[in-house]
Design an enzyme around this catalytic site. Structure first.
Site, PDB file in Angstrom:
ATOM      1  N   HIS A 133       0.862  -1.173   0.000  1.00  0.00           N
ATOM      2  CA  HIS A 133       0.000   0.000   0.000  1.00  0.00           C
ATOM      3  C   HIS A 133       0.900   1.225   0.000  1.00  0.00           C
ATOM      4  O   HIS A 133       2.030   1.192   0.481  1.00  0.00           O
ATOM      5  CB  HIS A 133      -0.870  -0.032   1.264  1.00  0.00           C
ATOM      6  N   ASP A 210       2.998  -4.441   8.013  1.00  0.00           N
ATOM      7  CA  ASP A 210       1.715  -3.772   7.854  1.00  0.00           C
ATOM      8  C   ASP A 210       0.637  -4.844   7.948  1.00  0.00           C
ATOM      9  O   ASP A 210       0.425  -5.617   7.014  1.00  0.00           O
ATOM     10  CB  ASP A 210       1.665  -3.061   6.497  1.00  0.00           C
ATOM     11  N   GLN A 213      -4.588  -5.614   6.958  1.00  0.00           N
ATOM     12  CA  GLN A 213      -5.537  -6.560   6.372  1.00  0.00           C
ATOM     13  C   GLN A 213      -5.449  -7.952   6.987  1.00  0.00           C
ATOM     14  O   GLN A 213      -6.139  -8.866   6.529  1.00  0.00           O
ATOM     15  CB  GLN A 213      -5.298  -6.652   4.860  1.00  0.00           C
ATOM     16  N   LYS A 236     -10.855  -0.899  10.058  1.00  0.00           N
ATOM     17  CA  LYS A 236     -10.994  -2.117   9.255  1.00  0.00           C
ATOM     18  C   LYS A 236     -11.364  -3.324  10.118  1.00  0.00           C
ATOM     19  O   LYS A 236     -11.588  -4.416   9.585  1.00  0.00           O
ATOM     20  CB  LYS A 236      -9.705  -2.400   8.492  1.00  0.00           C
ATOM     21  N   CYS A 376      -4.655   2.281  -3.757  1.00  0.00           N
ATOM     22  CA  CYS A 376      -3.425   2.781  -3.109  1.00  0.00           C
ATOM     23  C   CYS A 376      -2.308   1.747  -3.192  1.00  0.00           C
ATOM     24  O   CYS A 376      -1.482   1.636  -2.279  1.00  0.00           O
ATOM     25  CB  CYS A 376      -3.690   3.191  -1.667  1.00  0.00           C
TER      26      CYS A 376
END
Length: 418
Positions: A133, A210, A213, A236, A376
């Site tokens: 991202h 990261d 997700q 999220k 993104c």
């Protein structure tokens, strides 16, 4: 031994989400398939935020009156919940930020200003991947520009997996930090981070993951992962916007300089100099996102009660179903792994020569909410020679019937374009 996970009672879960009962474009039932961008919020989270504002609204930490003490207990209680949720060895390793982008920017900024042991400078190397991202690309571009460091990256295979064939030549003795996505927001790929972390350890490099997700969709144990930093975001994972999390190993957080200056992050201030508080407060300057933390704590309670293994199993079944369903639609090209192995329920695709923006608008007219664009993650989109994709992403409250609605919607798109 295989552990059996009871299936989710999705219809009961859906009743906790008021927005899922609404209609759009008149009488079209909402089919919300944009969860990789943001999730919907259960009544329990909404109620916790309202209750805080109605009964305990005050600034935290310094007040001695009842409301301040209640607000502080709620805010710090949320930190305890998040720490337990990701199995952080210490609650002091959980830093609240405004989102995962800020969390990653924080790390990139302070590594450029750190002491000799951790500082990134000229001659050092920063390693990322082609599937990041922008939040995990731009800060490293900026750090490299400021310091003279070199940026390197792992590429993506045609199938949407990380190409680690050159692992030892990408991560070298010059590597200072490896920052990579745990799960791709474009491809849905679950990356083999353990291999990368093991190589980083061999050369003494730090690792940032990261997990924006992954934390919402599967059990994540930061202690077991072995990374130095993990970033994720509240909105999220059923929580409100405006709050994210940076988990970092406590010795690192103690050693690194603060990110922002101001109130709360200090130990003492004179006209001559400032000294800084211990983590996590060293990295939380100013009035923090108190109501947002309360909401995130409630979201963690909700996910914990449902059970992350059950959520992961439910979504795995949806992944298998949607991949099979979309593969049967003529003209659909799935961008990312074609099977559900090491993959989450986020599926990007193209549909013949119809632009994804047109696909998204026509699906929306039928009540199906998807995301279109480069998400993104433009370098990854460019890797596949396309301008954009349509992305359908799923969560614990989505059903197979909603996959069917997506497929039926694509049939209507085909009718319009012929």
């Amino acid at each position: 031994m295989t552990t059996t996970v009871a299936p989710l009672d999705v219809e009961t879960i859906r009743k906790d989400f008021p927005i899922l009962s609404r209609t759009v474009h008149g009488d079209r039932p909402l089919v919300y398939l944009d969860n990789a961008a943001t999730s919907q919020k259960p009544r329990q989270v909404l109620d916790a935020i309202v209750r805080y504002y109605e009964t305990s609204n005050a600034n935290v930490h310094r007040g001695v009156h009842s409301l301040a003490e209640e607000a502080t207990a709620l805010y710090e209680g949320a930190r305890d919940k998040v720490a337990a949720f990701v199995n952080a060895p210490s609650r002091d390793e959980v830093v609240f930020t405004k989102n995962s982008s800020e969390a990653m920017n924080l790390v990139a900024r302070v590594l450029g200003e750190a002491g000799p042991g951790y500082r990134v400078g000229a001659g050092d190397e920063i390693v990322i991947t082609e599937m990041e991202h922008h939040s995990n690309i731009v800060p490293w571009h900026q750090l490299a520009e400021r310091t003279g460091a070199t940026l390197k990256w792992f590429r993506i295979t045609d199938e949407g997996r990380l190409d680690l064939s050159d692992l030892d030549s990408v991560i070298t003795e010059r590597t200072k930090i490896v920052s990579m996505v745990h799960v791709s927001n474009l491809l849905g790929t679950i990356n083999p981070v353990e291999r990368v972390i093991a190589r980083a350890r061999e050369v003494g490099a730090l690792v940032l993951l990261d997990a924006s997700q992954s934390v919402p969709h599967m059990p994540v144990d930061v202690a077991a992962l072995g990374a130095d930093f993990v970033a994720f975001t509240g909105h999220k994972m059923l929580g409100p916007t405006g709050i994210g999390v940076l988990w970092g190993r406590l010795p690192l957080l103690q050693e690194l300089p603060p990110f922002l200056g101001g109130g709360e992050m200090i130990a003492a201030v004179t006209m001559e100099r400032s000294t800084y508080a211990e983590p996590p407060h060293k990295f939380e300057a100013g009035t923090p996102p108190i109501a947002e933390a309360v909401g995130l704590g409630a979201a963690v309670d909700y996910l914990t009660a449902v059970g992350m293994p059950a959520i992961a199993a439910h979504e795995h079944g949806l992944t298998e179903y949607v991949l099979e369903a979309l593969s049967s639609v003529e003209g659909v090209r799935i961008v990312g792994p074609p099977t559900a192995q090491d993959r989450v329920a986020e599926v990007s695709f193209t549909f013949g020569d119809i632009h994804p923006h047109d696909v998204g608008q026509l699906l929306d007219a039928q009540g199906v909410a998807v995301r279109v664009g480069h998400h993104c993650a433009r370098p990854a989109v460019l890797r596949y020679g396309i301008p954009a994709t349509t992305r359908a992403s799923f969560y614990l409250y989505n059903t197979r019937a909603e996959v069917d609605a997506l497929v039926a919607g694509l049939a209507q798109v085909r009718k319009v374009f012929g």
